[in-house]
Design a protein around this motif. Structure first.
Motif, PDB file in Angstrom:
ATOM      1  N   ASP A   1       0.831  -1.200   0.000  1.00 40.64           N
ATOM      2  CA  ASP A   1       0.000   0.000   0.000  1.00 40.64           C
ATOM      3  C   ASP A   1       0.867   1.252   0.000  1.00 40.64           C
ATOM      4  O   ASP A   1       0.588   2.227  -0.705  1.00 40.64           O
ATOM      5  CB  ASP A   1      -0.937  -0.020   1.205  1.00 40.64           C
ATOM      6  CG  ASP A   1      -1.951   1.099   1.177  1.00 40.64           C
ATOM      7  OD1 ASP A   1      -2.621   1.271   0.138  1.00 40.64           O
ATOM      8  OD2 ASP A   1      -2.090   1.796   2.204  1.00 40.64           O
TER       9      ASP A   1
ATOM     10  N   GLU B   1       0.912   4.054  -2.858  1.00 41.32           N
ATOM     11  CA  GLU B   1       0.642   5.460  -2.520  1.00 41.32           C
ATOM     12  C   GLU B   1       1.744   6.368  -3.043  1.00 41.32           C
ATOM     13  O   GLU B   1       1.469   7.434  -3.567  1.00 41.32           O
ATOM     14  CB  GLU B   1       0.477   5.605  -1.003  1.00 41.32           C
ATOM     15  CG  GLU B   1      -0.209   6.898  -0.587  1.00 41.32           C
ATOM     16  CD  GLU B   1       0.716   8.099  -0.571  1.00 41.32           C
ATOM     17  OE1 GLU B   1       0.254   9.217  -0.864  1.00 41.32           O
ATOM     18  OE2 GLU B   1       1.913   7.924  -0.277  1.00 41.32           O
TER      19      GLU B   1
ATOM     20  N   THR C   1      -5.983   4.933  -0.779  1.00 43.15           N
ATOM     21  CA  THR C   1      -6.391   3.643  -1.321  1.00 43.15           C
ATOM     22  C   THR C   1      -7.898   3.488  -1.160  1.00 43.15           C
ATOM     23  O   THR C   1      -8.426   3.695  -0.069  1.00 43.15           O
ATOM     24  CB  THR C   1      -5.687   2.502  -0.568  1.00 43.15           C
ATOM     25  OG1 THR C   1      -4.277   2.722  -0.604  1.00 43.15           O
ATOM     26  CG2 THR C   1      -6.011   1.155  -1.165  1.00 43.15           C
TER      27      THR C   1
ATOM     28  N   PHE D   1      -4.030  -2.089  -6.978  1.00 42.70           N
ATOM     29  CA  PHE D   1      -4.491  -1.086  -6.020  1.00 42.70           C
ATOM     30  C   PHE D   1      -5.185   0.030  -6.789  1.00 42.70           C
ATOM     31  O   PHE D   1      -4.678   0.471  -7.820  1.00 42.70           O
ATOM     32  CB  PHE D   1      -3.307  -0.496  -5.242  1.00 42.70           C
ATOM     33  CG  PHE D   1      -2.783  -1.398  -4.155  1.00 42.70           C
ATOM     34  CD1 PHE D   1      -2.912  -1.025  -2.824  1.00 42.70           C
ATOM     35  CD2 PHE D   1      -2.173  -2.604  -4.453  1.00 42.70           C
ATOM     36  CE1 PHE D   1      -2.434  -1.847  -1.816  1.00 42.70           C
ATOM     37  CE2 PHE D   1      -1.688  -3.426  -3.456  1.00 42.70           C
ATOM     38  CZ  PHE D   1      -1.821  -3.051  -2.130  1.00 42.70           C
TER      39      PHE D   1
ATOM     40  N   MET E   1      -6.307   3.819  -6.357  1.00 42.45           N
ATOM     41  CA  MET E   1      -6.061   4.992  -5.531  1.00 42.45           C
ATOM     42  C   MET E   1      -6.883   6.158  -6.072  1.00 42.45           C
ATOM     43  O   MET E   1      -7.155   6.216  -7.279  1.00 42.45           O
ATOM     44  CB  MET E   1      -4.574   5.361  -5.577  1.00 42.45           C
ATOM     45  CG  MET E   1      -3.605   4.195  -5.444  1.00 42.45           C
ATOM     46  SD  MET E   1      -3.652   3.386  -3.855  1.00 42.45           S
ATOM     47  CE  MET E   1      -2.844   4.606  -2.841  1.00 42.45           C
TER      48      MET E   1
END
Length: 142
Positions: A41, A45, A58, A117, A119
């Motif tokens: 994560d 990011e 996230t 992921f 975002m």
């Protein structure tokens, strides 16, 4: 020497590299899955913030499977690859590779897990904002 075509290799850009020390492991010498997801994560990011030129968060993580345990002494490399940039969101593929002999009888890098992921870009008040000026779709080949 180049790897044969059938040997998997990491995709994306090396974003985070760290050694697994005792402080990160459980009583059995393995790292908890949650700790590894946290590192993924963080890498996502950093990548998203660079693309968004600011704060991101996230909002989703696609399912992941863990292919082998990660033990104390392993060297972890986390790779990120921006797959799509929407109006306010960025989809990033994240792969975790380790260099250790614990998965096989060699010291070649081995994939531990991967996930996508999602975002979103945030403004200073924590509200969703656009990633790109209007008119720029920012999409990449997937």
């Amino acid at each position: 020497m180049n790897a044969p075509d059938d040997v998997p290799t990491p995709s994306g850009q090396l974003t985070l590299k760290l050694a697994v020390t005792r402080q990160y492991t459980n009583a059995h010498g393995d790292i908890p899955a949650g700790w590894l997801v946290s590192q993924m994560d963080q890498a996502a990011e950093w990548t998203a913030s660079r693309e968004a030129k600011g704060r991101t968060a996230t909002v989703a993580i696609e399912a992941m499977d863990f292919l082998c345990p990660v033990r104390q002494g392993a060297l972890i490399s986390i790779y990120t690859d921006v797959r799509e940039i929407g109006h306010s969101s960025i989809k990033i593929d994240v792969e975790v590779w380790i260099r250790t002999a614990q998965c096989n009888d060699d010291d070649d890098p081995h994939k531990v897990t991967e996930a996508r992921f999602v975002m979103v870009a945030l403004d200073d008040n924590g509200r969703i904002r656009g990633v790109r000026p209007s008119g720029s779709d920012g999409r990449r080949e997937t």
